[in-house]
Write an enzyme that holds these catalytic residues in place. Structure first.
Site, PDB file in Angstrom:
ATOM      1  N   GLN B 198       0.828  -1.202   0.000  1.00 47.62           N
ATOM      2  CA  GLN B 198       0.000   0.000   0.000  1.00 47.62           C
ATOM      3  C   GLN B 198       0.865   1.256   0.000  1.00 47.62           C
ATOM      4  O   GLN B 198       0.338   2.363   0.055  1.00 47.62           O
ATOM      5  CB  GLN B 198      -0.879   0.034   1.259  1.00 47.62           C
ATOM      6  CG  GLN B 198      -1.933  -1.043   1.333  1.00 47.62           C
ATOM      7  CD  GLN B 198      -2.650  -1.018   2.668  1.00 47.62           C
ATOM      8  OE1 GLN B 198      -2.548  -1.952   3.440  1.00 47.62           O
ATOM      9  NE2 GLN B 198      -3.383   0.049   2.964  1.00 47.62           N
ATOM     10  N   PHE B 345      -7.826   2.211  11.927  1.00 46.65           N
ATOM     11  CA  PHE B 345      -6.632   2.852  12.465  1.00 46.65           C
ATOM     12  C   PHE B 345      -6.856   3.426  13.865  1.00 46.65           C
ATOM     13  O   PHE B 345      -6.626   4.604  14.107  1.00 46.65           O
ATOM     14  CB  PHE B 345      -6.217   3.963  11.480  1.00 46.65           C
ATOM     15  CG  PHE B 345      -4.745   4.277  11.435  1.00 46.65           C
ATOM     16  CD1 PHE B 345      -3.853   3.440  10.796  1.00 46.65           C
ATOM     17  CD2 PHE B 345      -4.233   5.439  12.004  1.00 46.65           C
ATOM     18  CE1 PHE B 345      -2.500   3.742  10.728  1.00 46.65           C
ATOM     19  CE2 PHE B 345      -2.873   5.752  11.943  1.00 46.65           C
ATOM     20  CZ  PHE B 345      -2.010   4.900  11.289  1.00 46.65           C
ATOM     21  N   ALA B 512      -5.845   5.570   5.300  1.00 44.01           N
ATOM     22  CA  ALA B 512      -6.670   6.605   5.921  1.00 44.01           C
ATOM     23  C   ALA B 512      -7.878   6.954   5.037  1.00 44.01           C
ATOM     24  O   ALA B 512      -8.390   8.071   5.114  1.00 44.01           O
ATOM     25  CB  ALA B 512      -5.845   7.861   6.238  1.00 44.01           C
ATOM     26  N   GLU B 715     -12.806   3.179   5.408  1.00 43.16           N
ATOM     27  CA  GLU B 715     -12.815   2.768   6.805  1.00 43.16           C
ATOM     28  C   GLU B 715     -14.076   3.108   7.587  1.00 43.16           C
ATOM     29  O   GLU B 715     -14.500   2.322   8.437  1.00 43.16           O
ATOM     30  CB  GLU B 715     -11.619   3.410   7.529  1.00 43.16           C
ATOM     31  CG  GLU B 715     -10.272   2.975   7.026  1.00 43.16           C
ATOM     32  CD  GLU B 715      -9.180   3.917   7.492  1.00 43.16           C
ATOM     33  OE1 GLU B 715      -9.086   5.034   6.947  1.00 43.16           O
ATOM     34  OE2 GLU B 715      -8.434   3.565   8.402  1.00 43.16           O
TER      35      GLU B 715
END
Lengths: 471, 753
Positions: B198, B345, B512, B715
């Protein structure tokens, strides 16, 4: 010394294991496809039959009718010589042999592929669903795809893709050509490589001869257990006709030990419908197509989920060898941790499930972390005969509670002759402490196992009482 | 669908088995297999290391140890505590710590040779629990504090006060493609590495520094990778570094693929944690003050834990305005794999804590937790700043909540469930509503930048290059969509290249949830520049001096005069007129950041919000449960691709459900991971899919600060999975730690009257 003959995606293959460049006898079909055929569409993820990414389609011609039959299998759990006489189809197969295009289009439309590693296997399991013309409802789709894991999509788009396909127009009749199968002689085949060998007996006589020639050779039928890494001689008993026999009479159902779990489901389902759900929670469809009931029983594992059924049904294990046939009560068959009452020249021939003369209530439950494709923490099977309100006879069998699958004899004794009620089932649970002292391991603590075992008695009662279906 | 159109999409290749992940690559002749050799202890000092026997083993080409590394022996992304290979004299941090690397003709030979390595260790006692680490103050960096108002003083005056705690386990990513890389030496020096990553630019940076080369000597490329979920954000550095070191040592191409159990053992997971709190509230359930301490199990080194803890801390408020807050986060070091980025995260952990607190308040007051949530949401005009003093804009929390109550018929459902539970002894139903609020951006300001490149060829075909990697999240298709909209060219004419550091330099990890924000915005910049440059040429072709042009349907049209040229004609004409058809784009988010001292600032560009309700039916006798219904209302702004966004919601929810209910990591007293395969570590299967999954995208709330008014998606929806856990707590009648497996959920009913 025989040559291995099979078809791969329409092309004949012939492997001479004595040649230095040939794949090893212990080679998995997955490894063979990826390393020797350079066909990388079949993906390797878990390498142990737990994810379905390496699903392939294996076709064979029915011995009696000659018609072709296609089943799915995990190629990581399939040894190469097992393909003898068969036709292997992978995701790369041409469309006229394996018509996956409508499925792939539906998956594409519904965005049912994200990272894509599970996709080829998922497509092939969907293909088998369509090929067998199973209903396109949620439950059936889940059942067909429960052996294929996906880490990205959350499965919803996959289910949507399947539902968008009409089961009748899915695999159009006539769009696929009939498959070729290699000519094979009707006799035992033996593949040899150095000191090792893979033997494919077709009869018990072949088996005895094979064992004489290779004493100490490992016996395996489905190969879904522990035999994949074994490099020594192996006798594959999955094609022995006597082991595949099913005999149904008024008093008993006799299942050949070589029957797969899918066959067991087909044969036992009509007589004992409760078994269908229980058997569906065993491993995955791909594994149930290959794994034999005999292997699960003769392995003697404390968490083999077939034995509790045998114990609850007071089944009989029939074993045979060159010196004749013996019948052993299931209660006595498992003799210790992974040991069974089989002499070195014997093999499990069949399991006989008596059909009870009187009305008997049967129940089974498999307790595991995940409902499907998991090894049980505790498995439970029970048979109860209730007259009026009195429990006339009861058999309670547990897996995962001791070194062997075993009956809860103290608990049975307590319940017998008493009113079969919730209160008595609750009271009976105390006796389980006398019957078992389970261990703690990665699949559950001792206390958890005992809680499950005790609650099972209530679950049995509630299920008997029609409060729910026990799921 | 024609076969041609069929192959336009990367998914078509996936479905046909044509995608080549790293283990499927066609290899150069002479390629060797790389193997990483791990420490057998969780905590031990390496006293001696002798690799001569391994080196002499047939087929072995090289063994690389720490002392062979030309450059500095470090791979630490944030804090210098992570060597690439364990040096002699060094202390291994966990069972699996990589000591040396072997290259051989086959993996089998490399593994056999590894067994011949002679080493001596001084075994030290491992610290394996977060509690022990906390007690011994084994912190990887200074604990983080977030303070608002005056908690101690408020606590003295609050009408109600409750204490509580929560514990959660980790989660293995279980990307279907394990960590893997293929490093190829270049004849002019330097290396080309194709990797499952990634974060190609960080991989490039570390490979270069380990080999004492310049970044320009290393090219890292990623095609479609087989899942990442954060696991390949920082830790893909390893496979790239290890394969490069072996390629350097042998001057041969090296294929290095972690075996599945090895990947399990070596790689980090979602951070487990333990939280304890004291909360003060009023009779309505309004939170007045929270005193909270959270210990995160970071594993043996920092990795990206520093960033994870900050991101988590900035979400500890959940969706709620909390006037007085005193939070401390402890970065606990344990002798376990270094826990790392995993979808969310740190945010799912933060939400599980705050939602526990809210549920506890509801329990104490005898109220429905949904009512308490309503009381505490951020306001529009007041109570609208987060503890770090960031304004909560575009706030739809209460609207989403209200609509969710309607969508799920929450209040009726609650009544039905009460009636159901009165009637049933062993079966219990439970219900929970959970809001979502997720900040988008990297907290670290310099990471918020992205480049892109668009090449138009003289035939009018378009090739785009983006900074992010495609791991199944649909970034490549979203990027093509953005360019298709901007240039007015149909998506079939736009091809996307594999992601390469040689084309787009200095990229930030695809993480993110910023992938499409960043790539899309940088591509738009390139499109704007291209259109500006080609504008006069198009006019000239139409014989016009000026005019407004519309780029649509593969053509450029001047509507006022009714003239048009095709995109292909324009491309050819531009080429013939000596005009460049290649353009780079750049995007940055300025002004993001926070003060380390006060934690004040603007850590996010915008928030993503929504709401979810889940109903469960739990069998107390077995701990098994059904999920009959899940409702989700989620705000994607103006979705760039609804199919992709819905897929992300489904996928995140089920993955979150895995963390909440199923996936349990078990380590023994020696620090050995016992759950090291799918045989004993269970990820959700198709039967875990809720029976009815009702998802709606929140309409009419565009995000003007982002590309095409969209919001990030990867996410945020994972938070909604907490509704399954909270519904199970509701059904079980008590708070359960995570994961709430059957072992937690079962209730011994054999003693009940």
């Amino acid at each position: 010394m025989d040559l291995l003959r099979f078809y791969l995606n329409g092309k004949p293959r012939e492997i001479d294991f004595s040649q230095p460049e040939s794949p090893p006898l212990s080679c998995s079909v997955l490894h063979y496809l990826r390393q020797y055929e350079k066909l990388t569409g079949t993906k390797e993820v878990c390498g142990a039959g737990d994810c379905g990414a390496c699903t392939v389609v294996v076709a064979h011609a029915d011995e009696v009718t000659g018609s072709e039959k296609r089943v799915s299998a995990d190629s990581c759990l399939m040894r190469l010589p097992r393909l003898h006489g068969k036709h292997l189809l992978t995701i790369e197969a041409p469309q006229q042999l394996l018509d996956t295009a409508p499925i792939r289009e539906a998956f594409l439309r519904e965005r049912a592929s994200q990272c894509g590693v599970c996709s080829p296997g998922m497509v092939l399991s969907s293909y088998i669903h369509l090929k067998n013309r199973l209903p396109m409802n949620q439950e059936q789709i889940r059942r067909s795809l429960s052996g294929n894991l996906c880490r990205c999509t959350g499965y919803q788009s996959i289910v949507d893709a399947m539902i968008s396909l009409d089961s009748n127009s899915g695999i159009k009749a006539g769009r696929e050509e009939p498959l070729d199968f290699p000519e094979t002689e009707n006799r035992m085949h033996v593949f040899v490589q150095g000191n090792s060998a893979y033997l494919l007996p077709l009869t018990l006589e072949d088996l005895y001869a094979a064992r004489n020639k290779y004493p100490g050779a490992r016996i395996a039928s489905g190969f879904t257990g522990s035999c994949m890494d074994y490099k020594g001689p192996v006798i594959d008993i999955s094609r022995i006709r006597e082991l595949l026999r099913v005999h149904v009479s008024d008093s008993a159902i006799s299942l050949g030990a070589g029957c797969s779990f899918e066959t067991m489901k087909e044969q036992m389902g009509p007589h004992f419908p409760y078994m269908i759900t229980y058997l569906d929670s065993f491993a995955s469809l791909q594994v149930r197509n290959q794994a034999s009931i005999g292997g699960n029983i003769a392995d003697g594992s404390p968490v083999g989920d077939t034995m509790p059924l045998c114990l609850a049904h007071d089944a009989v294990c029939v074993v045979c060898g060159p010196r004749g046939t013996r019948s052993i009560k299931a209660d006595l068959f498992t003799t210790g941790y992974r040991t069974v009452d089989l002499r070195s020249d014997e093999v499990l021939l069949a399991v006989e499930f008596p059909i009870p003369a009187e009305k008997t209530y049967h129940f089974a439950h498999k307790q595991s972390r995940r409902k499907n494709m998991d090894i049980s923490s505790v498995s439970f099977a029970a048979s109860v005969r209730v007259e009026g309100k009195t429990c006339k006879s009861v058999r309670l069998a547990y897996g995962g509670m001791a070194a062997v699958p075993a009956r809860a004899l103290h608990t049975e004794r307590f319940l017998k002759g008493k009113v079969f009620s919730r209160a008595n089932c609750q009271k009976a649970s105390a006796w389980l402490e006398k019957d078992f002292s389970p261990i703690s391991d990665v699949r559950g603590s001792a206390a958890y196992r005992m809680d499950v075992a005790k609650n099972m008695l209530i679950l049995l009662y509630e299920s008997y009482n029609g409060e729910h279906d026990g799921r | 669908m024609t076969e041609d159109k069929f192959t336009q999409y990367r998914e078509a290749a996936h479905l046909a088995g044509q995608t080549r992940y790293i283990p499927d690559l066609e290899l150069y002749e002479g390629t060797l297999r790389g193997y990483a050799v791990s420490s057998p202890y969780a905590h031990a000092r390496l006293l001696e290391l002798d690799v001569r026997a391994a080196l002499a083993f047939p087929g072995v080409a090289a063994v690389v140890t720490a002392s062979d590394i030309p450059g500095p022996n470090t791979m630490a992304p944030i804090i210098e505590d992570e060597p690439c290979l364990l040096p002699v004299g060094g202390i291994c941090g966990y069972l699996g710590h990589v000591v040396c690397l072997v290259a051989a003709d086959t993996l089998e030979n490399a593994k056999k040779a590894a067994l011949l390595i002679q080493w001596k260790w001084e075994v030290l006692p491992p610290v394996l629990s977060v509690e022990e680490s906390l007690e011994k103050k084994l912190f990887l960096f200074e604990p983080l504090h977030l303070i608002r108002g005056n908690t101690p003083e408020t606590m003295e005056k609050v009408p109600f006060r409750e204490k509580g705690s929560l514990q959660a386990g980790g989660q293995e990513h279980y990307y279907f493609e394990p960590h893997s890389a293929y490093a190829v030496p270049r004849h002019q020096g330097g290396f080309f590495i194709r990797a499952s990553t990634q974060n190609p630019s960080d991989n490039q940076r570390f490979a270069a520094s380990l080999l004492q080369l310049r970044a320009s000597d290393i090219e890292v490329e990623a095609g479609c990778i087989g899942g990442g979920f954060g696991g390949k954000q920082a830790q893909a550095n390893w496979s790239v570094a290890w394969s490069s070191l072996l390629a350097w040592k042998t001057n041969k191409p090296i294929l290095l693929i972690l075996e599945r159990d090895q990947d399990f053992r070596i790689s980090g997971k979602r951070h487990p944690f333990k939280a304890t709190w004291d909360v003060g509230f009023d009779h309505l359930g309004k939170i007045l003050a929270i005193d909270l301490s959270v210990a995160f199990d970071c594993g043996w080194c920092t990795d990206v834990s520093y960033a994870v803890l900050h991101h988590s801390l900035f979400h500890i408020d959940g969706a709620y305005f909390i006037p007085n807050l005193n939070v401390v986060y402890y970065p606990c070091k344990t002798n376990k794999p270094s826990n790392t980025a995993f979808r969310g995260f740190g945010v799912p952990q933060a939400f599980s804590i705050i939602e526990s607190i809210v549920t506890q308040i509801a329990g104490a007051l005898g109220k429905d937790p949904a009512v308490v949530r309503w009381q505490n949401y951020y306001g529009i005009k007041k109570n609208n700043t987060t503890p770090c003093n960031m304004l909560v804009e575009n706030n739809i929390l209460r609207t989403a909540h209200r609509r969710m109550l309607e969508m799920s018929q929450y209040n009726d459902l609650r009544k039905q469930i009460k009636a159901f539970n009165r009637k049933n002894v062993s079966i219990r139903r439970g219900l929970a509503l959970v809001p979502g609020k997720f900040g988008i951006s990297f907290n670290e300001s310099f990471l918020n930048q992205a480049g892109a490149l668009i090449n138009i060829y003289r035939d009018g075909s378009v090739l785009i290059h983006i900074p992010g990697t495609e791991m199944g999240q649909g970034l490549y298709d979203k990027s093509r969509t953005v360019v298709s909209r901007e240039l007015g060219v149909s998506i079939e004419n736009i091809r996307i290249s594999d992601t390469s550091t040689a084309v787009i330099p200095n990229t930030t990890s695809t993480a993110a949830s910023t992938g499409s924000d960043f790539a899309g915005s940088a591509l738009k910049d390139a499109c704007d520049k291209l259109k500006k440059r080609l504008h006069p040429i198009a006019l000239e072709m139409m014989g016009l001096e000026k005019g407004k042009l519309e780029w649509k349907n593969n053509a450029i049209t001047c509507k006022e005069v009714g003239k048009r040229v095709t995109f292909n004609e324009l491309a050819l004409n531009a080429y013939m007129s000596l005009e460049s058809l290649s353009e780079k784009g750049f995007y940055k988010r300025e002004g993001i950041g926070f003060e380390l001292e006060t934690m004040e600032g603007r850590p996010y560009w915008y928030y993503v919000m929504g709401c979810a309700v889940t109903m469960v039916e739990l069998n107390l006798l077995t701990g098994e449960f059904r999920v009959p219904d899940v409702w989700i209302l989620h705000d994607c702004g103006e979705s760039i691709d609804q199919g992709i966004d819905l897929g992300q919601i489904h996928g995140a929810f089920i993955q979150g459900m895995g963390w909440c209910t199923l996936e349990k990591l078990i380590t023994n007293e020696k620090g050995q991971l016992l759950t090291n395969s799918l045989d004993n570590y269970k990820i959700p299967g198709i039967y875990e899919l809720p029976e009815h999954f009702h998802i709606r995208l929140f309409p009419g709330n565009p995000e003007p600060r982002n590309i095409h008014n969209s919001r990030a998606i990867g996410e945020p929806p994972l938070i909604y999975a907490l509704s399954v856990w909270l519904a199970l707590c509701d059904a079980r009648g008590k708070m359960l730690s995570l994961p709430a497996t059957r072992e937690e959920l079962i209730k011994p009913l054999y003693n009940e009257k």
